[in-house]
Design a protein around this motif. Sequence first.
Motif, PDB file in Angstrom:
ATOM      1  N   TRP A 133       0.842  -1.207   0.000  1.00 52.13           N
ATOM      2  CA  TRP A 133       0.000   0.000   0.000  1.00 52.13           C
ATOM      3  C   TRP A 133       0.873   1.252   0.000  1.00 52.13           C
ATOM      4  O   TRP A 133       0.441   2.319   0.356  1.00 52.13           O
ATOM      5  CB  TRP A 133      -0.920  -0.001   1.228  1.00 52.13           C
ATOM      6  N   ALA A 134       2.116   1.024  -0.356  1.00 54.98           N
ATOM      7  CA  ALA A 134       3.088   2.117  -0.276  1.00 54.98           C
ATOM      8  C   ALA A 134       2.726   3.265  -1.206  1.00 54.98           C
ATOM      9  O   ALA A 134       1.981   3.085  -2.156  1.00 54.98           O
ATOM     10  CB  ALA A 134       4.452   1.581  -0.659  1.00 54.98           C
ATOM     11  N   PRO A 135       3.279   4.427  -0.936  1.00 56.16           N
ATOM     12  CA  PRO A 135       3.036   5.558  -1.815  1.00 56.16           C
ATOM     13  C   PRO A 135       3.764   5.350  -3.138  1.00 56.16           C
ATOM     14  O   PRO A 135       4.531   4.408  -3.295  1.00 56.16           O
ATOM     15  CB  PRO A 135       3.666   6.722  -1.055  1.00 56.16           C
ATOM     16  N   TRP A 136       3.558   6.255  -4.021  1.00 56.35           N
ATOM     17  CA  TRP A 136       4.187   6.135  -5.331  1.00 56.35           C
ATOM     18  C   TRP A 136       5.601   6.684  -5.274  1.00 56.35           C
ATOM     19  O   TRP A 136       5.961   7.556  -6.057  1.00 56.35           O
ATOM     20  CB  TRP A 136       3.321   6.834  -6.376  1.00 56.35           C
ATOM     21  N   TRP A 137       6.387   6.207  -4.315  1.00 61.34           N
ATOM     22  CA  TRP A 137       7.797   6.586  -4.266  1.00 61.34           C
ATOM     23  C   TRP A 137       8.443   5.919  -5.454  1.00 61.34           C
ATOM     24  O   TRP A 137       8.340   4.703  -5.609  1.00 61.34           O
ATOM     25  CB  TRP A 137       8.451   6.081  -2.985  1.00 61.34           C
ATOM     26  N   ARG A 138       9.094   6.698  -6.277  1.00 62.51           N
ATOM     27  CA  ARG A 138       9.592   6.116  -7.515  1.00 62.51           C
ATOM     28  C   ARG A 138      10.937   6.719  -7.920  1.00 62.51           C
ATOM     29  O   ARG A 138      11.329   7.765  -7.424  1.00 62.51           O
ATOM     30  CB  ARG A 138       8.569   6.311  -8.632  1.00 62.51           C
ATOM     31  N   THR A 139      11.588   5.996  -8.818  1.00 58.47           N
ATOM     32  CA  THR A 139      12.843   6.468  -9.392  1.00 58.47           C
ATOM     33  C   THR A 139      12.502   7.169 -10.688  1.00 58.47           C
ATOM     34  O   THR A 139      11.820   6.586 -11.529  1.00 58.47           O
ATOM     35  CB  THR A 139      13.750   5.243  -9.693  1.00 58.47           C
ATOM     36  N   ASN A 140      12.988   8.410 -10.849  1.00 59.72           N
ATOM     37  CA  ASN A 140      12.683   9.081 -12.112  1.00 59.72           C
ATOM     38  C   ASN A 140      13.699   8.664 -13.190  1.00 59.72           C
ATOM     39  O   ASN A 140      14.667   7.965 -12.907  1.00 59.72           O
ATOM     40  CB  ASN A 140      12.626  10.613 -11.938  1.00 59.72           C
ATOM     41  N   ARG A 141      13.439   9.121 -14.415  1.00 52.11           N
ATOM     42  CA  ARG A 141      14.262   8.665 -15.543  1.00 52.11           C
ATOM     43  C   ARG A 141      15.731   9.093 -15.396  1.00 52.11           C
ATOM     44  O   ARG A 141      16.643   8.340 -15.720  1.00 52.11           O
ATOM     45  CB  ARG A 141      13.671   9.206 -16.849  1.00 52.11           C
ATOM     46  N   LYS A 142      15.922  10.283 -14.830  1.00 53.52           N
ATOM     47  CA  LYS A 142      17.302  10.787 -14.674  1.00 53.52           C
ATOM     48  C   LYS A 142      18.077   9.868 -13.705  1.00 53.52           C
ATOM     49  O   LYS A 142      19.213   9.475 -13.986  1.00 53.52           O
ATOM     50  CB  LYS A 142      17.232  12.227 -14.132  1.00 53.52           C
ATOM     51  N   THR A 143      17.432   9.493 -12.605  1.00 48.77           N
ATOM     52  CA  THR A 143      18.096   8.601 -11.640  1.00 48.77           C
ATOM     53  C   THR A 143      18.269   7.208 -12.247  1.00 48.77           C
ATOM     54  O   THR A 143      19.290   6.549 -12.020  1.00 48.77           O
ATOM     55  CB  THR A 143      17.293   8.544 -10.325  1.00 48.77           C
ATOM     56  N   ALA A 144      17.269   6.767 -13.025  1.00 52.41           N
ATOM     57  CA  ALA A 144      17.365   5.448 -13.683  1.00 52.41           C
ATOM     58  C   ALA A 144      18.601   5.416 -14.578  1.00 52.41           C
ATOM     59  O   ALA A 144      19.351   4.436 -14.589  1.00 52.41           O
ATOM     60  CB  ALA A 144      16.097   5.172 -14.483  1.00 52.41           C
ATOM     61  N   ARG A 145      18.838   6.526 -15.298  1.00 51.35           N
ATOM     62  CA  ARG A 145      20.033   6.587 -16.171  1.00 51.35           C
ATOM     63  C   ARG A 145      21.307   6.573 -15.322  1.00 51.35           C
ATOM     64  O   ARG A 145      22.282   5.900 -15.674  1.00 51.35           O
ATOM     65  CB  ARG A 145      20.020   7.881 -16.996  1.00 51.35           C
ATOM     66  N   ALA A 146      21.272   7.285 -14.194  1.00 50.35           N
ATOM     67  CA  ALA A 146      22.455   7.334 -13.310  1.00 50.35           C
ATOM     68  C   ALA A 146      22.753   5.934 -12.768  1.00 50.35           C
ATOM     69  O   ALA A 146      23.919   5.539 -12.647  1.00 50.35           O
ATOM     70  CB  ALA A 146      22.210   8.328 -12.181  1.00 50.35           C
ATOM     71  N   ILE A 147      21.712   5.166 -12.462  1.00 47.47           N
ATOM     72  CA  ILE A 147      21.896   3.777 -11.981  1.00 47.47           C
ATOM     73  C   ILE A 147      22.600   2.955 -13.073  1.00 47.47           C
ATOM     74  O   ILE A 147      23.576   2.255 -12.822  1.00 47.47           O
ATOM     75  CB  ILE A 147      20.540   3.130 -11.609  1.00 47.47           C
ATOM     76  N   CYS A 148      22.084   3.077 -14.302  1.00 51.83           N
ATOM     77  CA  CYS A 148      22.645   2.298 -15.418  1.00 51.83           C
ATOM     78  C   CYS A 148      24.116   2.654 -15.626  1.00 51.83           C
ATOM     79  O   CYS A 148      24.941   1.783 -15.913  1.00 51.83           O
ATOM     80  CB  CYS A 148      21.850   2.550 -16.696  1.00 51.83           C
ATOM     81  N   LYS A 149      24.431   3.949 -15.480  1.00 52.86           N
ATOM     82  CA  LYS A 149      25.827   4.374 -15.677  1.00 52.86           C
ATOM     83  C   LYS A 149      26.706   3.862 -14.540  1.00 52.86           C
ATOM     84  O   LYS A 149      27.799   3.345 -14.788  1.00 52.86           O
ATOM     85  CB  LYS A 149      25.901   5.894 -15.781  1.00 52.86           C
ATOM     86  N   LEU A 150      26.233   3.978 -13.304  1.00 50.85           N
ATOM     87  CA  LEU A 150      27.036   3.526 -12.159  1.00 50.85           C
ATOM     88  C   LEU A 150      27.302   2.019 -12.239  1.00 50.85           C
ATOM     89  O   LEU A 150      28.402   1.552 -11.939  1.00 50.85           O
ATOM     90  CB  LEU A 150      26.324   3.883 -10.842  1.00 50.85           C
ATOM     91  N   ALA A 151      26.304   1.258 -12.680  1.00 55.09           N
ATOM     92  CA  ALA A 151      26.463  -0.208 -12.756  1.00 55.09           C
ATOM     93  C   ALA A 151      27.062  -0.645 -14.096  1.00 55.09           C
ATOM     94  O   ALA A 151      27.263  -1.834 -14.316  1.00 55.09           O
ATOM     95  CB  ALA A 151      25.113  -0.882 -12.546  1.00 55.09           C
ATOM     96  N   ARG A 207       0.446  -1.148  -9.832  1.00 56.47           N
ATOM     97  CA  ARG A 207       1.750  -0.780 -10.391  1.00 56.47           C
ATOM     98  C   ARG A 207       2.214  -1.805 -11.432  1.00 56.47           C
ATOM     99  O   ARG A 207       2.814  -1.453 -12.436  1.00 56.47           O
ATOM    100  CB  ARG A 207       2.782  -0.640  -9.276  1.00 56.47           C
ATOM    101  N   PHE A 208       1.879  -3.086 -11.156  1.00 59.17           N
ATOM    102  CA  PHE A 208       2.209  -4.141 -12.126  1.00 59.17           C
ATOM    103  C   PHE A 208       1.542  -3.836 -13.470  1.00 59.17           C
ATOM    104  O   PHE A 208       2.174  -3.877 -14.525  1.00 59.17           O
ATOM    105  CB  PHE A 208       1.728  -5.497 -11.579  1.00 59.17           C
ATOM    106  N   LEU A 209       0.258  -3.473 -13.407  1.00 59.11           N
ATOM    107  CA  LEU A 209      -0.503  -3.193 -14.623  1.00 59.11           C
ATOM    108  C   LEU A 209       0.072  -1.992 -15.371  1.00 59.11           C
ATOM    109  O   LEU A 209       0.228  -2.026 -16.597  1.00 59.11           O
ATOM    110  CB  LEU A 209      -1.976  -2.947 -14.246  1.00 59.11           C
ATOM    111  N   ILE A 210       0.405  -0.953 -14.635  1.00 58.56           N
ATOM    112  CA  ILE A 210       0.973   0.245 -15.274  1.00 58.56           C
ATOM    113  C   ILE A 210       2.298  -0.101 -15.960  1.00 58.56           C
ATOM    114  O   ILE A 210       2.538   0.276 -17.109  1.00 58.56           O
ATOM    115  CB  ILE A 210       1.154   1.380 -14.240  1.00 58.56           C
ATOM    116  N   SER A 211       3.146  -0.884 -15.268  1.00 55.69           N
ATOM    117  CA  SER A 211       4.428  -1.298 -15.876  1.00 55.69           C
ATOM    118  C   SER A 211       4.170  -2.084 -17.156  1.00 55.69           C
ATOM    119  O   SER A 211       4.806  -1.850 -18.178  1.00 55.69           O
ATOM    120  CB  SER A 211       5.209  -2.211 -14.936  1.00 55.69           C
ATOM    121  N   LYS A 212       3.228  -3.013 -17.062  1.00 54.11           N
ATOM    122  CA  LYS A 212       2.920  -3.887 -18.205  1.00 54.11           C
ATOM    123  C   LYS A 212       2.493  -3.045 -19.417  1.00 54.11           C
ATOM    124  O   LYS A 212       2.980  -3.252 -20.527  1.00 54.11           O
ATOM    125  CB  LYS A 212       1.795  -4.833 -17.763  1.00 54.11           C
ATOM    126  N   ILE A 213       1.603  -2.081 -19.166  1.00 57.63           N
ATOM    127  CA  ILE A 213       1.105  -1.222 -20.258  1.00 57.63           C
ATOM    128  C   ILE A 213       2.270  -0.408 -20.841  1.00 57.63           C
ATOM    129  O   ILE A 213       2.432  -0.309 -22.056  1.00 57.63           O
ATOM    130  CB  ILE A 213      -0.032  -0.298 -19.745  1.00 57.63           C
TER     131      ILE A 213
END
Length: 170
Positions: free
Chosen positions: A27-45, A84-90
């Motif tokens: 039931w958590a809030p929509w705490w999420r990673t934005n696209r900029k952070t997602a890119r930073a994750i990909c670069k760091l890893a 959230r599963f449904l939104i990801s799937k779409i």
Amino acid sequence: MLELIFLSIIIFLLLILSWVWPPNSPWAPWWRTNRKTARAICKLAEISKNDIVYDLGCGDGTFIITAAKEFKAEAIGVEIDPSRFLISKIRICLNNLSSKVKIKRKSFFNEDLSQATVVVIYLVPKTLEKLLPKFKKELKKGTRIISYKYKINLRLEKEDKKNNLRLYVI
Ligand SMILES: C[S@@+](CC[C@H](N)C(=O)[O-])C[C@H]1O[C@@H](n2cnc3c(N)ncnc32)[C@H](O)[C@@H]1O
């Protein structure tokens, strides 16, 4: 009119509540990673087409979509919350990524992680603590783990302080 005011108050209270709810709860809030952070994750890893990337609790799918679309990795999201599963799937379908991105509606505690080369997590410390024995048992040597915001009890390999990201290697 009175009903409308009552409904608005309820929605407002739910919104306030969602900000304080722990992010590992279904039931958590929509705490999420934005696209900029997602890119930073990909670069760091240093994510590339050779990687199999897992996002444990993938939320709206922003990270897995970014990893597959921009960094060409194979990405797997595990999400317990049906909305959230449904939104990801779409979003995966709309981005034409169904062949590169898989999403599973289940608890990540029941997912076998042995094929992962990168694991991404944005979860509270209590959950990270519970996941640690699973990581040690299932992840291959050399698997990178990126944690957003919260520390894990492993030796820190690299850090991106600006984006609040930590990289650990099994
Ligand atoms: C803080 S959000 C992070 C979402 C996403 N990883 C991101 O960074 O945008 C945590 C997510 O984990 C999910 N979650 C919590 N416990 C879970 C579990 N046991 N199995 C699968 N997903 C879980 C929640 O539903 C939520 O979507």
